[in-house]
Design a protein around this motif. Structure first.
Motif, PDB file in Angstrom:
ATOM      1  N   ALA A  79      55.467  20.769  20.915  1.00  0.00           N
ATOM      2  CA  ALA A  79      56.272  20.622  19.919  1.00  0.00           C
ATOM      3  C   ALA A  79      57.522  21.801  19.839  1.00  0.00           C
ATOM      4  CB  ALA A  79      55.592  20.394  18.267  1.00  0.00           C
ATOM      5  N   LEU A  80      57.091  23.007  19.823  1.00  0.00           N
ATOM      6  CA  LEU A  80      57.859  24.161  19.779  1.00  0.00           C
ATOM      7  C   LEU A  80      58.999  23.917  21.197  1.00  0.00           C
ATOM      8  CD1 LEU A  80      55.600  27.157  18.870  1.00  0.00           C
ATOM      9  CD2 LEU A  80      57.692  26.001  17.403  1.00  0.00           C
ATOM     10  N   ALA A  81      58.442  23.407  22.235  1.00  0.00           N
ATOM     11  CA  ALA A  81      59.126  23.504  23.460  1.00  0.00           C
ATOM     12  C   ALA A  81      60.217  22.482  23.310  1.00  0.00           C
ATOM     13  CB  ALA A  81      58.217  23.063  24.743  1.00  0.00           C
ATOM     14  N   LYS A  82      59.999  21.279  22.596  1.00  0.00           N
ATOM     15  CA  LYS A  82      60.836  20.194  22.336  1.00  0.00           C
ATOM     16  C   LYS A  82      61.567  20.724  21.272  1.00  0.00           C
ATOM     17  CE  LYS A  82      57.591  16.323  23.064  1.00  0.00           C
ATOM     18  NZ  LYS A  82      57.222  15.330  22.322  1.00  0.00           N
ATOM     19  N   PHE A  83      61.585  21.513  20.194  1.00  0.00           N
ATOM     20  CA  PHE A  83      62.411  22.011  19.347  1.00  0.00           C
ATOM     21  C   PHE A  83      63.461  22.673  20.065  1.00  0.00           C
ATOM     22  CE2 PHE A  83      63.712  25.457  16.507  1.00  0.00           C
ATOM     23  CZ  PHE A  83      64.224  24.651  15.462  1.00  0.00           C
ATOM     24  N   PHE A  84      63.051  23.729  20.695  1.00  0.00           N
ATOM     25  CA  PHE A  84      63.889  24.768  21.493  1.00  0.00           C
ATOM     26  C   PHE A  84      64.860  23.992  22.465  1.00  0.00           C
ATOM     27  CE2 PHE A  84      60.614  28.023  20.026  1.00  0.00           C
ATOM     28  CZ  PHE A  84      61.690  28.884  19.224  1.00  0.00           C
ATOM     29  N   ASN A  85      64.237  23.135  23.103  1.00  0.00           N
ATOM     30  CA  ASN A  85      65.100  22.506  23.772  1.00  0.00           C
ATOM     31  C   ASN A  85      65.781  21.201  23.395  1.00  0.00           C
ATOM     32  OD1 ASN A  85      64.500  24.024  26.423  1.00  0.00           O
ATOM     33  ND2 ASN A  85      62.308  23.258  26.115  1.00  0.00           N
ATOM     34  N   PHE A  86      66.061  21.043  22.177  1.00  0.00           N
ATOM     35  CA  PHE A  86      66.504  19.947  21.616  1.00  0.00           C
ATOM     36  C   PHE A  86      66.149  18.507  21.864  1.00  0.00           C
ATOM     37  CE2 PHE A  86      69.054  23.582  21.158  1.00  0.00           C
ATOM     38  CZ  PHE A  86      69.541  23.681  19.850  1.00  0.00           C
ATOM     39  N   CYS A  87      65.055  18.158  22.104  1.00  0.00           N
ATOM     40  CA  CYS A  87      64.530  16.996  22.573  1.00  0.00           C
ATOM     41  C   CYS A  87      64.984  16.066  21.640  1.00  0.00           C
ATOM     42  CB  CYS A  87      62.971  16.966  22.765  1.00  0.00           C
ATOM     43  SG  CYS A  87      62.106  15.599  23.301  1.00  0.00           S
ATOM     44  N   GLY A  88      65.490  14.966  22.194  1.00  0.00           N
ATOM     45  CA  GLY A  88      65.985  13.615  21.675  1.00  0.00           C
ATOM     46  C   GLY A  88      67.360  13.822  21.250  1.00  0.00           C
ATOM     47  N   GLN A  89      67.914  14.976  21.417  1.00  0.00           N
ATOM     48  CA  GLN A  89      69.258  14.825  20.821  1.00  0.00           C
ATOM     49  C   GLN A  89      70.313  14.762  22.126  1.00  0.00           C
ATOM     50  OE1 GLN A  89      70.048  15.700  17.586  1.00  0.00           O
ATOM     51  NE2 GLN A  89      68.004  15.546  17.323  1.00  0.00           N
ATOM     52  N   PRO A  90      71.477  14.433  21.576  1.00  0.00           N
ATOM     53  CA  PRO A  90      72.614  14.010  22.687  1.00  0.00           C
ATOM     54  C   PRO A  90      72.763  15.594  23.738  1.00  0.00           C
ATOM     55  CG  PRO A  90      73.563  13.458  20.733  1.00  0.00           C
ATOM     56  CD  PRO A  90      72.180  14.115  20.456  1.00  0.00           C
ATOM     57  N   GLY A  91      72.710  16.477  23.442  1.00  0.00           N
ATOM     58  CA  GLY A  91      72.656  17.800  24.345  1.00  0.00           C
ATOM     59  C   GLY A  91      71.649  18.291  24.627  1.00  0.00           C
ATOM     60  N   ALA A  92      70.526  17.580  24.822  1.00  0.00           N
ATOM     61  CA  ALA A  92      69.061  18.100  24.955  1.00  0.00           C
ATOM     62  C   ALA A  92      69.210  18.938  26.422  1.00  0.00           C
ATOM     63  CB  ALA A  92      68.286  17.234  25.025  1.00  0.00           C
ATOM     64  N   ARG A  93      68.377  19.923  26.437  1.00  0.00           N
ATOM     65  CA  ARG A  93      68.250  20.916  27.679  1.00  0.00           C
ATOM     66  C   ARG A  93      67.154  20.023  28.618  1.00  0.00           C
ATOM     67  NH1 ARG A  93      66.919  25.320  25.578  1.00  0.00           N
ATOM     68  NH2 ARG A  93      68.760  26.404  25.709  1.00  0.00           N
ATOM     69  N   LEU A  94      67.753  19.675  29.712  1.00  0.00           N
ATOM     70  CA  LEU A  94      66.848  19.042  30.571  1.00  0.00           C
ATOM     71  C   LEU A  94      66.261  19.976  31.711  1.00  0.00           C
ATOM     72  CD1 LEU A  94      68.851  15.679  31.060  1.00  0.00           C
ATOM     73  CD2 LEU A  94      66.896  16.308  29.330  1.00  0.00           C
ATOM     74  N   ASN A  95      67.025  21.116  31.914  1.00  0.00           N
ATOM     75  CA  ASN A  95      66.538  21.833  32.960  1.00  0.00           C
ATOM     76  C   ASN A  95      66.621  23.283  32.614  1.00  0.00           C
ATOM     77  OD1 ASN A  95      66.570  19.984  35.695  1.00  0.00           O
ATOM     78  ND2 ASN A  95      68.772  19.912  34.583  1.00  0.00           N
ATOM     79  N   SER A  96      65.747  24.208  32.719  1.00  0.00           N
ATOM     80  CA  SER A  96      65.428  25.420  32.317  1.00  0.00           C
ATOM     81  C   SER A  96      66.719  26.324  32.478  1.00  0.00           C
ATOM     82  CB  SER A  96      64.227  26.158  32.862  1.00  0.00           C
ATOM     83  OG  SER A  96      64.223  26.317  34.131  1.00  0.00           O
ATOM     84  N   ASP A  97      67.491  26.190  33.612  1.00  0.00           N
ATOM     85  CA  ASP A  97      68.780  27.058  33.846  1.00  0.00           C
ATOM     86  C   ASP A  97      69.954  26.254  32.966  1.00  0.00           C
ATOM     87  OD1 ASP A  97      68.641  24.753  35.329  1.00  0.00           O
ATOM     88  OD2 ASP A  97      69.213  26.150  37.331  1.00  0.00           O
ATOM     89  N   GLN A  98      69.693  25.406  32.166  1.00  0.00           N
ATOM     90  CA  GLN A  98      70.788  24.724  31.595  1.00  0.00           C
ATOM     91  C   GLN A  98      71.197  25.058  30.203  1.00  0.00           C
ATOM     92  OE1 GLN A  98      70.103  20.489  31.040  1.00  0.00           O
ATOM     93  NE2 GLN A  98      71.782  20.254  29.674  1.00  0.00           N
ATOM     94  N   SER A  99      72.301  25.715  29.979  1.00  0.00           N
ATOM     95  CA  SER A  99      72.738  26.299  28.744  1.00  0.00           C
ATOM     96  C   SER A  99      73.277  25.171  27.991  1.00  0.00           C
ATOM     97  CB  SER A  99      73.996  27.340  29.115  1.00  0.00           C
ATOM     98  OG  SER A  99      74.045  27.759  27.841  1.00  0.00           O
ATOM     99  N   ILE A 100      73.094  25.017  26.713  1.00  0.00           N
ATOM    100  CA  ILE A 100      73.417  24.094  25.772  1.00  0.00           C
ATOM    101  C   ILE A 100      74.630  24.503  25.061  1.00  0.00           C
ATOM    102  CG2 ILE A 100      72.993  23.144  23.500  1.00  0.00           C
ATOM    103  CD1 ILE A 100      69.889  23.116  24.294  1.00  0.00           C
TER     104      ILE A 100
END
Length: 294
Positions: A79-100
């Motif tokens: 759940a924390l990983a989803k929160f920090f990567n904005f899971c489900g949001q339009p600008g979600a982080r899909l790759n670890s090196d991707q900046s939001i």
């Protein structure tokens, strides 16, 4: 009653956790920039524990709360990983090196670009790796763990190579009486000693800390980060053993060249010049596509 006594561990919850882990395994296998906070070995152990909990779910609900804590802790991490990567949001982080928060990759300062020329481009390489690990001030624990293991292995091998160069310089100094050659050999000896000392210190510093902890890694990067230069100072420190070893070898080659051109025959000088020219030519060709801090 406090959690977890007032919560039932149903087969649906266990099935959901199992699907989370299976999805994480597939993501880590198919992507080198996965945002999953666990490596494949850890996920395999989590899946094994989940299977055992499924077989004992009835006894857990009746008598033992420990299984509930295991499931809750696993789900909390996901759940924390989803929160920090904005899971489900339009600008979600899909790759670890991707900046939001920024569209372009960070550009390195002029300071590290100039310094990298003297340090054989090593600081820029480490700065790029750190930028990919600590994106938007969020640490990727798996990449950080791999980075630290690679660093320790590199520093250990560099220290071993430095001892070889050190022994070569000691033997060289015992045989050569040319002043200029001895001077460069002395410099090479000191830089070799510096590689060994610095490598041991850095490895020791890493071994004293829990490098699997994302919190400690985040604290380290936060402390060493600069508002303007970012993690460039840490990248420079990490690159020093390699850079010192390269300079040690350069000075040893110069010392050897002074001996060759100061006392050897013309045939030996010619052969040395040809071999040195071929080495420089190969190095130039190898670095045609490699530019510092691009």
């Amino acid at each position: 009653m406090h959690f977890p006594n007032n919560w039932s561990l149903t087969t649906g919850v266990l099935a959901e956790l199992e699907q989370m882990i299976l999805h994480a395994v597939a993501d880590s296998i198919t992507s080198t920039t996965s945002v999953i906070p666990f490596d494949q070995e850890e996920l395999a152990k989590m899946l094994e524990l989940t299977d055992r909990l499924k077989a004992q779910s009835g006894a857990i609900n009746e008598s033992f709360p420990h299984g509930k804590c295991i499931v809750a802790r696993f789900m909390e991490n996901f759940a924390l990983a989803k929160f920090f990567n904005f899971c489900g949001q339009p600008g979600a982080r899909l790759n670890s090196d991707q900046s939001i928060f920024r569209k372009q990759k960070p550009r390195h300062s002029l300071f590290i670009q100039i310094l990298s020329i003297c340090l054989f481009c090593a600081p820029c390489d480490y700065a790029k790796e750190l930028d990919g690990i600590w994106v938007d001030k969020v640490i990727n624990r798996v990449l950080w763990k791999q980075f630290i293991v690679k660093l320790n292995n590199d520093w250990s091998s560099l220290a071993l190579t430095a001892t070889v160069v050190l022994n070569a310089n000691v033997a060289f100094l015992a045989l050569v009486n040319i002043t200029l050659a001895r001077t460069f050999s002395y410099i090479s000896t000191m830089t070799s000693v510096g590689v060994v000392i610095l490598g041991l210190i850095l490895v020791r510093q890493n071994q004293r800390k829990d490098q699997n902890s994302a919190e400690q890694a985040n604290v380290l990067l936060t402390r060493t980060s600069h508002p303007v230069f970012g993690t460039e100072a840490l990248a420079i420190i990490y690159s020093l053993p390699y850079a010192l070893l390269m300079w040690s070898m350069v000075f040893f080659v110069i010392a050897f060249a002074c001996m060759v051109f100061g006392s050897a025959t013309a045939v030996t000088q010619s052969a040395f010049s040809v071999a040195g020219g071929l080495g420089v030519h190969v190095r130039v060709l190898d670095g045609v596509d490699d530019t510092c801090c691009t």
